[in-house]
Design a protein around this motif. Sequence first.
Motif, PDB file in Angstrom:
ATOM      1  N   THR A 154       0.832  -1.199   0.000  1.00  0.00           N
ATOM      2  CA  THR A 154       0.000   0.000   0.000  1.00  0.00           C
ATOM      3  C   THR A 154       0.869   1.252   0.000  1.00  0.00           C
ATOM      4  O   THR A 154       0.588   2.229  -0.714  1.00  0.00           O
ATOM      5  N   LEU A 155       1.937   1.229   0.766  1.00  0.00           N
ATOM      6  CA  LEU A 155       2.851   2.365   0.820  1.00  0.00           C
ATOM      7  C   LEU A 155       3.649   2.487  -0.470  1.00  0.00           C
ATOM      8  O   LEU A 155       3.871   3.602  -0.961  1.00  0.00           O
ATOM      9  N   ALA A 156       4.061   1.349  -1.031  1.00  0.00           N
ATOM     10  CA  ALA A 156       4.792   1.392  -2.296  1.00  0.00           C
ATOM     11  C   ALA A 156       3.922   1.934  -3.424  1.00  0.00           C
ATOM     12  O   ALA A 156       4.384   2.700  -4.277  1.00  0.00           O
ATOM     13  N   ASP A 157       2.642   1.562  -3.415  1.00  0.00           N
ATOM     14  CA  ASP A 157       1.722   2.060  -4.446  1.00  0.00           C
ATOM     15  C   ASP A 157       1.546   3.571  -4.344  1.00  0.00           C
ATOM     16  O   ASP A 157       1.363   4.261  -5.358  1.00  0.00           O
ATOM     17  N   THR A 158       1.602   4.099  -3.129  1.00  0.00           N
ATOM     18  CA  THR A 158       1.494   5.539  -2.941  1.00  0.00           C
ATOM     19  C   THR A 158       2.665   6.260  -3.581  1.00  0.00           C
ATOM     20  O   THR A 158       2.497   7.308  -4.231  1.00  0.00           O
ATOM     21  N   VAL A 159       3.860   5.712  -3.427  1.00  0.00           N
ATOM     22  CA  VAL A 159       5.044   6.309  -4.034  1.00  0.00           C
ATOM     23  C   VAL A 159       4.895   6.318  -5.558  1.00  0.00           C
ATOM     24  O   VAL A 159       5.174   7.326  -6.231  1.00  0.00           O
ATOM     25  N   SER A 160       4.445   5.203  -6.099  1.00  0.00           N
ATOM     26  CA  SER A 160       4.265   5.105  -7.547  1.00  0.00           C
ATOM     27  C   SER A 160       3.215   6.092  -8.038  1.00  0.00           C
ATOM     28  O   SER A 160       3.382   6.742  -9.077  1.00  0.00           O
ATOM     29  N   ALA A 161       2.126   6.233  -7.272  1.00  0.00           N
ATOM     30  CA  ALA A 161       1.054   7.142  -7.679  1.00  0.00           C
ATOM     31  C   ALA A 161       1.500   8.598  -7.677  1.00  0.00           C
ATOM     32  O   ALA A 161       0.938   9.428  -8.416  1.00  0.00           O
ATOM     33  N   LEU A 164       6.938   9.435  -8.518  1.00  0.00           N
ATOM     34  CA  LEU A 164       8.362   9.412  -8.182  1.00  0.00           C
ATOM     35  C   LEU A 164       9.045   8.244  -8.885  1.00  0.00           C
ATOM     36  O   LEU A 164       8.528   7.126  -8.882  1.00  0.00           O
ATOM     37  N   ARG A 165      10.191   8.493  -9.460  1.00  0.00           N
ATOM     38  CA  ARG A 165      10.905   7.423 -10.176  1.00  0.00           C
ATOM     39  C   ARG A 165      12.331   7.230  -9.682  1.00  0.00           C
ATOM     40  O   ARG A 165      12.997   6.282 -10.079  1.00  0.00           O
ATOM     41  N   HIS A 166      12.800   8.116  -8.833  1.00  0.00           N
ATOM     42  CA  HIS A 166      14.159   7.987  -8.310  1.00  0.00           C
ATOM     43  C   HIS A 166      14.174   8.425  -6.853  1.00  0.00           C
ATOM     44  O   HIS A 166      13.778   9.552  -6.542  1.00  0.00           O
ATOM     45  N   ILE A 167      14.587   7.517  -5.963  1.00  0.00           N
ATOM     46  CA  ILE A 167      14.675   7.780  -4.526  1.00  0.00           C
ATOM     47  C   ILE A 167      16.137   7.709  -4.107  1.00  0.00           C
ATOM     48  O   ILE A 167      16.849   6.758  -4.456  1.00  0.00           O
ATOM     49  N   HIS A 168      16.582   8.716  -3.369  1.00  0.00           N
ATOM     50  CA  HIS A 168      17.963   8.680  -2.911  1.00  0.00           C
ATOM     51  C   HIS A 168      18.164   7.575  -1.873  1.00  0.00           C
ATOM     52  O   HIS A 168      19.050   6.732  -2.017  1.00  0.00           O
ATOM     53  N   ALA A 169      17.337   7.567  -0.807  1.00  0.00           N
ATOM     54  CA  ALA A 169      17.512   6.577   0.267  1.00  0.00           C
ATOM     55  C   ALA A 169      16.170   6.199   0.869  1.00  0.00           C
ATOM     56  O   ALA A 169      15.280   7.041   1.016  1.00  0.00           O
ATOM     57  N   ILE A 170      16.030   4.925   1.187  1.00  0.00           N
ATOM     58  CA  ILE A 170      14.967   4.465   2.069  1.00  0.00           C
ATOM     59  C   ILE A 170      15.535   4.491   3.481  1.00  0.00           C
ATOM     60  O   ILE A 170      16.543   3.823   3.767  1.00  0.00           O
ATOM     61  N   ILE A 171      14.917   5.259   4.363  1.00  0.00           N
ATOM     62  CA  ILE A 171      15.359   5.347   5.752  1.00  0.00           C
ATOM     63  C   ILE A 171      14.333   4.616   6.612  1.00  0.00           C
ATOM     64  O   ILE A 171      13.210   5.096   6.806  1.00  0.00           O
ATOM     65  N   ALA A 172      14.693   3.448   7.085  1.00  0.00           N
ATOM     66  CA  ALA A 172      13.797   2.627   7.912  1.00  0.00           C
ATOM     67  C   ALA A 172      14.013   2.992   9.376  1.00  0.00           C
ATOM     68  O   ALA A 172      15.121   2.867   9.903  1.00  0.00           O
ATOM     69  N   ASP A 173      12.940   3.449  10.035  1.00  0.00           N
ATOM     70  CA  ASP A 173      13.029   4.050  11.367  1.00  0.00           C
ATOM     71  C   ASP A 173      12.199   3.223  12.359  1.00  0.00           C
ATOM     72  O   ASP A 173      10.976   3.151  12.259  1.00  0.00           O
ATOM     73  N   ASP A 174      12.865   2.592  13.331  1.00  0.00           N
ATOM     74  CA  ASP A 174      12.153   1.777  14.329  1.00  0.00           C
ATOM     75  C   ASP A 174      12.262   2.373  15.731  1.00  0.00           C
ATOM     76  O   ASP A 174      12.150   1.666  16.733  1.00  0.00           O
ATOM     77  N   HIS A 290      12.768  -5.228   1.616  1.00  0.00           N
ATOM     78  CA  HIS A 290      11.499  -5.610   1.002  1.00  0.00           C
ATOM     79  C   HIS A 290      10.832  -4.406   0.330  1.00  0.00           C
ATOM     80  O   HIS A 290      10.261  -4.529  -0.755  1.00  0.00           O
ATOM     81  N   PHE A 291      10.896  -3.255   0.985  1.00  0.00           N
ATOM     82  CA  PHE A 291      10.293  -2.049   0.418  1.00  0.00           C
ATOM     83  C   PHE A 291      11.021  -1.640  -0.865  1.00  0.00           C
ATOM     84  O   PHE A 291      10.388  -1.261  -1.861  1.00  0.00           O
ATOM     85  N   LYS A 292      12.322  -1.738  -0.847  1.00  0.00           N
ATOM     86  CA  LYS A 292      13.095  -1.432  -2.049  1.00  0.00           C
ATOM     87  C   LYS A 292      12.719  -2.362  -3.197  1.00  0.00           C
ATOM     88  O   LYS A 292      12.596  -1.924  -4.352  1.00  0.00           O
ATOM     89  N   SER A 293      12.504  -3.644  -2.880  1.00  0.00           N
ATOM     90  CA  SER A 293      12.122  -4.611  -3.914  1.00  0.00           C
ATOM     91  C   SER A 293      10.759  -4.258  -4.509  1.00  0.00           C
ATOM     92  O   SER A 293      10.560  -4.341  -5.729  1.00  0.00           O
ATOM     93  N   LEU A 294       9.798  -3.842  -3.664  1.00  0.00           N
ATOM     94  CA  LEU A 294       8.481  -3.457  -4.163  1.00  0.00           C
ATOM     95  C   LEU A 294       8.576  -2.217  -5.049  1.00  0.00           C
ATOM     96  O   LEU A 294       7.902  -2.125  -6.091  1.00  0.00           O
ATOM     97  N   LEU A 295       9.413  -1.266  -4.667  1.00  0.00           N
ATOM     98  CA  LEU A 295       9.591  -0.071  -5.489  1.00  0.00           C
ATOM     99  C   LEU A 295      10.267  -0.410  -6.812  1.00  0.00           C
ATOM    100  O   LEU A 295       9.912   0.138  -7.869  1.00  0.00           O
ATOM    101  N   HIS A 296      11.229  -1.324  -6.763  1.00  0.00           N
ATOM    102  CA  HIS A 296      11.896  -1.764  -7.997  1.00  0.00           C
ATOM    103  C   HIS A 296      10.894  -2.375  -8.959  1.00  0.00           C
ATOM    104  O   HIS A 296      10.933  -2.116 -10.172  1.00  0.00           O
ATOM    105  N   ASP A 297       9.971  -3.193  -8.425  1.00  0.00           N
ATOM    106  CA  ASP A 297       8.947  -3.804  -9.274  1.00  0.00           C
ATOM    107  C   ASP A 297       8.050  -2.754  -9.917  1.00  0.00           C
ATOM    108  O   ASP A 297       7.469  -2.992 -10.985  1.00  0.00           O
ATOM    109  N   ALA A 298       7.917  -1.597  -9.270  1.00  0.00           N
ATOM    110  CA  ALA A 298       7.091  -0.511  -9.808  1.00  0.00           C
ATOM    111  C   ALA A 298       7.894   0.444 -10.684  1.00  0.00           C
ATOM    112  O   ALA A 298       7.370   1.486 -11.102  1.00  0.00           O
TER     113      ALA A 298
END
Length: 504
Positions: A154-161, A164-174, A290-298
């Motif tokens: 759902t979050l990856a689809d939002t990025v695609s919508a 955006l086609r180029h992301i510098h960094a995915i910052i995973a924050d826990d 995993h998030f990077k892989s979903l974005l790559h697929d998009a």
Amino acid sequence: MHQISNHAPHRLPRLFHKLFSRATAGLPVLLSACAVQSTQPPLGPHALAKRLAPILQSSQDQGVRWGIVIATQDGKILFSRNPSGRFIPASNTKLFTTAAAMAELAELDHAAAAHPTTLLLGRRQHGAPDLILRGSGDAVMSDDAACKTDCLKTLADTVSAKGLRHIHAIIADDRLFTDERWGDGWSWNNLPTQWGTAVSALTLNDNTAELTVQPGSRPGDRPTAHWSTPDEGLFLLNQALTVPDGKPELSFEKRPGENRVVLTGTLPLTAPAQTLKIGLDDPTLSTARHFKSLLHDAGIRVQTMQVRHRLTKTTPDTPTPDASILATLPAPDLKDDIRHLLKVSQNLHAELLLRRLALVHGNGSVADGLAERSRVLAALGLYAAGVALYDGSGMSPYNRVTPQSVIQLLRLAELQPWGADWRDDLPLAAQDGTLAHRFIGTPVADHLHAKTGTLAATHSLSGYLRTTHGQTLLIAIFANDIPDDLPHPTKIMDDLVTAVAKAE
């Protein structure tokens, strides 16, 4: 749960002990409070003892240490063995964690709504933006193809919508929770398994990596194996063999802190594909992958990945000032998750629940969770002397309870507005959860709601039993120091409960 070592150094979280002791000072002793009306039982203590003693005798001769209390709803003890002895409860620890959570469910739901899983767009002065994925402690977030709620896609689809086609960094924050991935005393050999996987506020797929293994083309070939996500960050050394026939006997080894997984064992030529779940050392980094892989697929390119953890006893860093929210996921159904974790004894979800308790009057640390759990249970009336717990799930061999303290918890729960729901959330004999395959064809089937527990040399079973005479009894049964060569230790427990259910 897999076998756990009891040789780790003993480290007491003093805050938990002090708060629990102070909060319960002067409380009435066990079984003196919370009287509940009950009909006179059809069995007497002496008759029941005569019936149960032979069932226990052979195991006691082999060194098993039993702790048992069987009581009526109003507290009359029908049978006991070492009622005030201190026993390792294993997953009976989840009774205490979930009871506290049920008592504070409104506060937990409020906190969950205030801290949803969030995707933010971080602006950069030059070049592509960052994506900040902030975890909420959601135990059920998934990127499975069948996911319908709490989905990473759902979050990856939002990025695609957003185009955006180029992301510098995915910052995973826990950083919602402190970076305390495993409990005190957890055995190192359990950490690479699904039962001992690391805890993180950014949880995905129960913080496990899935390895699918299929037989080779002919006996003697290596089975074929692949990860559910290609870039899982794990290296597989396949030493398993395909054999002509037999049962699948695959196993794996992964040392904590290493990324190498060694696959061993055998897989019959005609066996179906096997799925092995491997616990992760850094679930937050895995979620970023995993998030990077979903974005790559998009069709979205990601340059790099980062993780943000929070050290114990520090407060969360404030969000990046120029970051804007792209999307959030709905707050999880905590009541439903409590039911799930009790039914199947899900360790990770219990640990996340303990950390959620820590947000009520704390900052998301394990120490705050332990203190909050003890405060809530003390307010319910639980006598603290028989309880010393160091995690949320029961994986720690440091945990100790007395059978009579568990009976008191069961009685106190019955008086609460949430008590009936909590009882029904426990596994039901011969029907579901960890009791689905026990008590089949006995008078106990469909008449026992109870929590199981298993660790090395330890079994436990506590809950509510409806006898053949229609009386509800409270049971707490613990077996510690079980020798390796004792056959079917749970059968002894089952025979005890069955004898109680039909005793006259």
